[in-house]
Design a protein around this motif. Structure first.
Motif, PDB file in Angstrom:
ATOM      1  N   GLY A  29     -14.428 -60.748 -49.084  1.00 34.06           N
ATOM      2  CA  GLY A  29     -13.273 -60.559 -48.237  1.00 34.06           C
ATOM      3  C   GLY A  29     -13.235 -61.476 -47.037  1.00 34.06           C
ATOM      4  N   VAL A  30     -12.156 -61.379 -46.292  1.00 41.27           N
ATOM      5  CA  VAL A  30     -12.011 -62.147 -45.071  1.00 41.27           C
ATOM      6  C   VAL A  30     -11.972 -61.192 -43.885  1.00 41.27           C
ATOM      7  N   ASP A  31     -12.183 -61.750 -42.705  1.00 39.32           N
ATOM      8  CA  ASP A  31     -12.266 -60.952 -41.491  1.00 39.32           C
ATOM      9  C   ASP A  31     -11.832 -61.837 -40.335  1.00 39.32           C
ATOM     10  N   HIS A  32     -11.189 -61.268 -39.332  1.00 39.97           N
ATOM     11  CA  HIS A  32     -10.670 -62.111 -38.252  1.00 39.97           C
ATOM     12  C   HIS A  32     -11.767 -62.547 -37.286  1.00 39.97           C
ATOM     13  N   VAL A  33     -12.943 -61.897 -37.334  1.00 38.50           N
ATOM     14  CA  VAL A  33     -14.068 -62.311 -36.488  1.00 38.50           C
ATOM     15  C   VAL A  33     -14.985 -63.254 -37.251  1.00 38.50           C
ATOM     16  N   ASP A  34     -15.493 -62.797 -38.395  1.00 34.70           N
ATOM     17  CA  ASP A  34     -16.401 -63.603 -39.216  1.00 34.70           C
ATOM     18  C   ASP A  34     -16.502 -62.934 -40.579  1.00 34.70           C
ATOM     19  N   GLY A  35     -16.661 -63.766 -41.612  1.00 38.89           N
ATOM     20  CA  GLY A  35     -16.747 -63.229 -42.964  1.00 38.89           C
ATOM     21  C   GLY A  35     -17.951 -62.366 -43.213  1.00 38.89           C
ATOM     22  N   HIS A  36     -18.959 -62.406 -42.317  1.00 32.72           N
ATOM     23  CA  HIS A  36     -20.150 -61.573 -42.469  1.00 32.72           C
ATOM     24  C   HIS A  36     -19.969 -60.163 -41.878  1.00 32.72           C
ATOM     25  N   ARG A  37     -18.868 -59.917 -41.166  1.00 35.95           N
ATOM     26  CA  ARG A  37     -18.770 -58.632 -40.455  1.00 35.95           C
ATOM     27  C   ARG A  37     -18.722 -57.481 -41.452  1.00 35.95           C
ATOM     28  N   ASN A  38     -19.570 -56.508 -41.235  1.00 37.05           N
ATOM     29  CA  ASN A  38     -19.900 -55.495 -42.231  1.00 37.05           C
ATOM     30  C   ASN A  38     -19.398 -54.122 -41.804  1.00 37.05           C
ATOM     31  N   ILE A  39     -19.025 -53.326 -42.796  1.00 37.27           N
ATOM     32  CA  ILE A  39     -18.725 -51.906 -42.558  1.00 37.27           C
ATOM     33  C   ILE A  39     -20.060 -51.172 -42.520  1.00 37.27           C
ATOM     34  N   ALA A  40     -20.424 -50.665 -41.365  1.00 33.24           N
ATOM     35  CA  ALA A  40     -21.697 -49.968 -41.212  1.00 33.24           C
ATOM     36  C   ALA A  40     -21.458 -48.654 -40.475  1.00 33.24           C
ATOM     37  N   MET A  41     -22.069 -47.577 -40.968  1.00 36.07           N
ATOM     38  CA  MET A  41     -21.854 -46.265 -40.372  1.00 36.07           C
ATOM     39  C   MET A  41     -23.177 -45.542 -40.163  1.00 36.07           C
ATOM     40  N   VAL A  42     -23.247 -44.837 -39.052  1.00 31.88           N
ATOM     41  CA  VAL A  42     -24.338 -43.908 -38.771  1.00 31.88           C
ATOM     42  C   VAL A  42     -23.708 -42.528 -38.679  1.00 31.88           C
ATOM     43  N   ILE A  43     -24.109 -41.639 -39.590  1.00 35.40           N
ATOM     44  CA  ILE A  43     -23.496 -40.319 -39.735  1.00 35.40           C
ATOM     45  C   ILE A  43     -24.589 -39.274 -39.542  1.00 35.40           C
ATOM     46  N   SER A  44     -24.494 -38.506 -38.481  1.00 33.02           N
ATOM     47  CA  SER A  44     -25.572 -37.575 -38.146  1.00 33.02           C
ATOM     48  C   SER A  44     -25.104 -36.664 -37.015  1.00 33.02           C
ATOM     49  N   PRO A  45     -25.691 -35.470 -36.902  1.00 34.53           N
ATOM     50  CA  PRO A  45     -25.434 -34.683 -35.692  1.00 34.53           C
ATOM     51  C   PRO A  45     -25.813 -35.443 -34.423  1.00 34.53           C
ATOM     52  N   TYR A  46     -26.727 -36.410 -34.572  1.00 37.64           N
ATOM     53  CA  TYR A  46     -27.205 -37.176 -33.422  1.00 37.64           C
ATOM     54  C   TYR A  46     -26.504 -38.534 -33.290  1.00 37.64           C
ATOM     55  N   ALA A  47     -25.503 -38.799 -34.122  1.00 32.89           N
ATOM     56  CA  ALA A  47     -24.705 -40.009 -33.966  1.00 32.89           C
ATOM     57  C   ALA A  47     -23.671 -39.765 -32.870  1.00 32.89           C
ATOM     58  N   LYS A  48     -23.521 -40.709 -31.971  1.00 37.01           N
ATOM     59  CA  LYS A  48     -22.664 -40.537 -30.803  1.00 37.01           C
ATOM     60  C   LYS A  48     -21.218 -40.350 -31.248  1.00 37.01           C
ATOM     61  N   PRO A  49     -20.645 -39.169 -31.058  1.00 33.88           N
ATOM     62  CA  PRO A  49     -19.323 -38.864 -31.630  1.00 33.88           C
ATOM     63  C   PRO A  49     -18.214 -39.705 -30.997  1.00 33.88           C
ATOM     64  N   GLY A  50     -17.403 -40.313 -31.857  1.00 33.14           N
ATOM     65  CA  GLY A  50     -16.222 -41.012 -31.397  1.00 33.14           C
ATOM     66  C   GLY A  50     -16.469 -42.286 -30.615  1.00 33.14           C
ATOM     67  N   ALA A  51     -17.712 -42.697 -30.494  1.00 33.93           N
ATOM     68  CA  ALA A  51     -18.018 -43.882 -29.685  1.00 33.93           C
ATOM     69  C   ALA A  51     -17.578 -45.150 -30.409  1.00 33.93           C
ATOM     70  N   ILE A  52     -17.200 -46.165 -29.642  1.00 36.47           N
ATOM     71  CA  ILE A  52     -16.996 -47.503 -30.182  1.00 36.47           C
ATOM     72  C   ILE A  52     -18.209 -48.325 -29.774  1.00 36.47           C
ATOM     73  N   VAL A  53     -19.033 -48.649 -30.748  1.00 38.84           N
ATOM     74  CA  VAL A  53     -20.266 -49.401 -30.502  1.00 38.84           C
ATOM     75  C   VAL A  53     -19.964 -50.870 -30.754  1.00 38.84           C
ATOM     76  N   ASP A  54     -19.849 -51.618 -29.672  1.00 37.32           N
ATOM     77  CA  ASP A  54     -19.400 -53.002 -29.747  1.00 37.32           C
ATOM     78  C   ASP A  54     -20.542 -53.998 -29.563  1.00 37.32           C
ATOM     79  N   ASP A  55     -21.776 -53.515 -29.451  1.00 37.75           N
ATOM     80  CA  ASP A  55     -22.916 -54.420 -29.328  1.00 37.75           C
ATOM     81  C   ASP A  55     -23.087 -55.229 -30.606  1.00 37.75           C
ATOM     82  N   TYR A  56     -23.544 -56.475 -30.447  1.00 28.92           N
ATOM     83  CA  TYR A  56     -23.868 -57.290 -31.614  1.00 28.92           C
ATOM     84  C   TYR A  56     -25.045 -56.667 -32.352  1.00 28.92           C
ATOM     85  N   TYR A  57     -24.867 -56.450 -33.646  1.00 27.23           N
ATOM     86  CA  TYR A  57     -25.957 -56.008 -34.522  1.00 27.23           C
ATOM     87  C   TYR A  57     -25.825 -56.720 -35.861  1.00 27.23           C
TER      88      TYR A  57
END
Length: 894
Positions: free
Chosen positions: A738-766
């Motif tokens: 696929g293509v992406d407006h930032v970079d073709g490597h940008r990945n769909i990644a999710m952390v799903i847990s009672p301890y995952a920060k609810p509703g947060a937008i995590v914008d740090d480079y990872y």
């Protein structure tokens, strides 16, 4: 030109720079949960002129830098030193060879089409011809005085055992014949350079790579080591039994061949996966790529001299990947370090003298070719991944029911060739400090101090070994989507709705999960395709062997090839070695076979979907494929012991609903018995899709199936007693399609847990490396190599205030049995041609299809076979597509 700067003062300055680098970065380690040293930077060009890559590294290539829209692999200098040539590995330009003007610092020419081999490019001693390797052949060009290539002549090479030849290394024999290592044949071939006839083949070690000549003898590096003996543990690589330990090579050798008699006369045991060779007088220097070391061989005394480490990262256990060698002058050796994006410089005093490390020179991403230009008195370095995927935008069409999208594409690498003047002492010190900064090595050891277990439990501990409130990790790998393809229309975070080809209508569960749990919108795949992606996720590493096959995979693809596996092992090995229990559903498995060892029949999606509905109580039996009829296989012993045998590996004819059903059955037993493992791994792959394969499931139905399966699995876990101390990590193995407006490597990644920060937008480079490091940190596992050692855990995605509310899956909105139409049988020659092409493609295995053709097939199918593909002037037939012959030819995959 002597390196007058490499004095004791230079060494002192370099050591000082290194010491400063080691001492920096303590602030983060002391303050703890403070995000990432990379902040919210995006991949690509930075304000200071550096480039941030998808592997947590900056690149700052020094000297005069030539850029090309492709990946230059290997390097050959013309004898006059004014031009150089490199093979082109993938990229947007389907060329075989690129010629670089080293005087005016520009691309002079790109020529040829088709696949490159796994290495091999060489000028004739008089500079009038250039030889380039491709699978099954050599290509010989005439070279004009300007360096321009013309009059290509194909020289066929014999294969072995029904497999085509894989030429990898080239050298000139004293009598003027051309020496060619044939990796697939396990031989050194002697070729008449005049008529192209193969005069003889000499059996050497396994998977020979490079060749040099000293004193009438040829020396050959054997990546696969010595031939197997009775009682050895072995695994097959391109039909050859490789001596292994847990599916990774355990020997490396160099063969000595007497060119007069045409016989191998002796072998030398060296490090793992030896690649580059360099003749220095009577010595042969060997780059042991998968041992991070360099070995010298004294050819006069016929014995191994000294082996020294070539891993400059502080405290790193493994990962530099030395893969190229050159002498800068009579006493200084340069070693290219693929994974460190640098050239290391050492003093060199002979086969038995311990070299002194003198500094590092920054290169582009993953240098693969290095040579000293004695005419221009400069070091020349080719870097395969160069500046990253910052090339021209690309248009991608996924298929029926989706729309075309134009943006950054993962394959659009800009490679680099550098011409570097010899550094002064001050420059070498500054260069070394820059490499430390680029690779996140500053403060590396302080950031990785182990905990003592006495800290209070938190979701994501600051130190490895300190306790976590999370006891069970689920690690789910999906296939081939960029962030924008699915989440571009989310309405929050950094998305582009115009690029959402599988948006909310197709992926309601991904959207719901990315809304309730942290939205991670700045995480990147480290690799470009599944062969790389699964290794990055399971080993936190891709080695030089796998990297050099990129865009080709002549020998193999992804699994069933021990040469692509590294000695530091797998994430499950790390877990088992540290007292953790592990179970695997499908990840890294090779095949799904019946009791007789036959592969799964093509079968129909409908038949497996029926079985899924039977297991869910939604349809009457019996099962079309009774449980136990097929079992998965792997050549990795440690993985075989922890894998559920009924869970299918990669097969797009089996819906992910079936996989979700099998998981639910197994999970119910874990709940009943109270013995859920600590690490739970799974592969869900329907979102890979099979294009417009006539009669096959449509791309959006495949993705919808994958989305529903994920939703059901999260629902099952979150409604169980284990939810209170679990975390589910979901990621794409890569984002190639696929293509992406930032970079073709940008990945769909999710952390799903009672301890995952609810509703947060995590914008740090990872990147995927941070993803893996986070799993390691929670489970108390030390990093496996320097790549995950340098990656920081994803602290900003977690909270220590849990929310135990379960998740309830959302039903699919796209019918899971929606099929591609069959093109008209008459009236449109293009439709007929593409239907015939599509019917011949291998959709049963990952990525065994040419994407230049596949993208056009999908575009035409959704535009009535009458509208040209973006950038083309007309509708093309399959054999008219540029690069259309470059279909992957791997003999197997996972």
């Amino acid at each position: 030109m002597p390196i007058r700067t490499m004095s004791r003062r230079a060494m002192v300055l370099t050591s000082t720079a290194t010491a400063l680098a080691l001492g920096a970065g303590v602030t983060f380690a002391a303050t703890g949960l403070g995000g990432t040293t990379l902040g919210s930077k995006r991949v690509g060009r930075q304000a200071d002129g550096s480039y941030l890559t998808a592997t947590n590294q900056f690149v700052t290539p020094v000297g005069d830098v030539i850029k090309e829209d492709s990946r230059p692999f290997g390097l050959a200098l013309r004898p006059d030193g004014r031009t150089a040539a490199a093979l082109d590995s993938g990229g947007t330009s389907p060329n075989l060879v690129t010629v670089f003007d080293l005087v005016h610092h520009k691309v002079l020419q790109q020529i040829g089409h088709g696949l490159i081999s796994d290495g091999g490019i060489l000028y004739s001693p008089d500079g009038k011809h250039l030889w380039a390797a491709q699978p099954g052949n050599l290509v010989r060009y005439n070279v004009a005085a300007s360096g321009w290539l013309s009059h290509a002549v194909i020289v066929p090479l014999p294969g072995s055992g029904g497999r085509q030849a894989v030429p990898t290394g080239l050298a000139w024999a004293p009598d003027g014949s051309l020496l060619v290592t044939l990796s697939g044949n396990n031989t050194l071939a002697v070729v008449n350079a005049g008529n192209g006839r193969v005069l003889r083949q000499v059996r050497v070690g396994n998977a020979p790579n490079s060749v040099v000549v000293v004193g009438g003898k040829a020396y050959v590096s054997n990546q696969g080591g010595r031939p197997a003996r009775a009682g050895d543990q072995t695994d097959l690589s391109y039909g050859t039994a490789i001596v292994t330990d847990n599916a990774a090579p355990s020997t490396g050798t160099v063969s000595e061949v007497d060119l007069r008699t045409g016989r191998q006369v002796r072998t030398f045991a060296v490090g793992l996966e030896p690649s580059a060779l360099l003749a220095i007088g009577g010595d042969v220097v060997v780059a042991n790529t998968d041992d991070d070391s360099v070995t010298t061989i004294d050819t006069l005394k016929q014995r191994v001299g000294r082996t020294f480490s070539a891993d400059p990262a502080p405290g790193a256990p493994f990962g530099a990947q030395p893969n190229g060698l050159a002498m800068l002058d009579a006493t200084h050796l340069a070693v290219s370090l693929g994974r460190d994006n640098a050239v290391a410089v050492y003093s060199y005093g002979g086969a038995y003298t311990q070299p002194t490390f003198e500094g590092l020179i920054p290169t582009g991403s993953f240098p693969t070719g290095i040579a000293q230009d004695r005419q221009l008195k400069r070091l020349v370095v080719a870097s395969e991944q160069g500046l990253g995927s910052v090339g021209p935008d690309e248009t991608v069409v996924q298929g029926l029911g989706t729309k075309p999208a134009t943006g950054h594409f993962v394959y659009n690498y800009v490679g680099t060739v550098q011409s570097i003047a010899m550094p002064t002492a001050r420059q070498m010190a500054a260069y070394t400090a820059q490499v430390f900064k680029n690779n996140q090595w500053n403060g590396l050891q302080q950031r990785n101090l182990s905990g003592d277990g006495s800290a209070a439990p938190v979701a994501l501990p600051l130190r490895v070994g300190d306790p976590s409130t999370i006891k069970h990790v689920f690690f789910i790998v999906k296939e081939n989507r960029t962030y924008d393809q699915e989440l571009g229309d989310l309405g929050r975070g950094n998305g582009d709705p115009a690029l959402a080809q599988f948006g909310r209508q197709v992926t309601p569960n991904v959207h719901a999960l990315a809304t309730r749990f942290p939205l991670i919108d700045n995480l990147y795949s480290d690799g470009t395709d599944s062969a790389e992606g699964h290794h990055w996720l399971d080993q936190a590493f891709v080695n030089n062997y796998l990297q050099q096959m990129y865009g080709n995979y002549t020998r193999s693809y992804q699994t069933l090839d021990p040469l692509s596996d590294v000695k530091t092992g797998w994430i499950w090995d790390d877990a088992l070695a540290h007292g953790k229990s592990v179970v695997n559903w499908g990840e890294q498995m090779d095949s799904y076979v019946d009791a007789s060892g036959n592969l799964t029949p093509p079968g129909s999606w409908a038949s497996w979907y029926h079985d899924s509905r039977v297991m869910e109580g939604k349809a009457g039996g019996p099962l079309n494929h009774p449980l136990g009829s097929y079992t998965v296989k792997t050549d990795i012993p440690s993985l075989a012991r922890i894998t559920k045998p009924d869970f299918p590996n990669f097969d797009l004819g089996i819906p992910d609903q079936y996989r979700a059903d099998l998981f639910q059955q197994d999970f119910a037993q874990y709940v009943q018995n109270g013995n859920l493992p600590d690490l739970n791994m799974m592969w869900l792959m329907s979102d890979h899709t099979e294009g417009t394969n006539p009669g096959g499931i449509t791309p959006r139905a495949h993705v919808a199936d994958n989305d529903l399966a994920l939703g059901r699995i999260v629902d099952t876990i979150s409604h169980s007693p284990y939810w209170k101390d679990s975390a589910i990590f979901v990621i794409e193995d890569d984002s190639q399609f696929g293509v992406d407006h930032v970079d073709g490597h940008r990945n769909i990644a999710m952390v799903i847990s009672p301890y995952a920060k609810p509703g947060a937008i995590v914008d740090d480079y990872y990147s995927q490396l941070n993803f893996m490091r986070t799993i390691e940190q929670i489970l108390g596992l030390p990093p496996m190599n320097q790549e995950d050692l340098a990656a920081e855990p994803m602290f900003d995605a977690f909270t220590d205030t849990p929310d135990f509310a379960p998740y309830t899956y959302l039903p699919n909105r796209i019918p899971l049995t929606e099929t591609n139409p069959r093109p008209a049988a008459a009236g449109n020659g293009a439709a007929q041609a593409w239907a015939a092409w599509s019917a011949k493609q291998d959709y049963a295995r990952e990525d065994m299809i040419n994407m230049a053709q596949e993208n056009r097939d999908i575009w035409y199918s959704t535009n009535g076979f009458s509208s040209p593909y973006p950038g083309d002037s007309s509708v093309l037939l399959p054999d008219q597509v540029p690069g259309g012959a470059a279909t992957p030819t791997g003999d197997t995959d996972g």
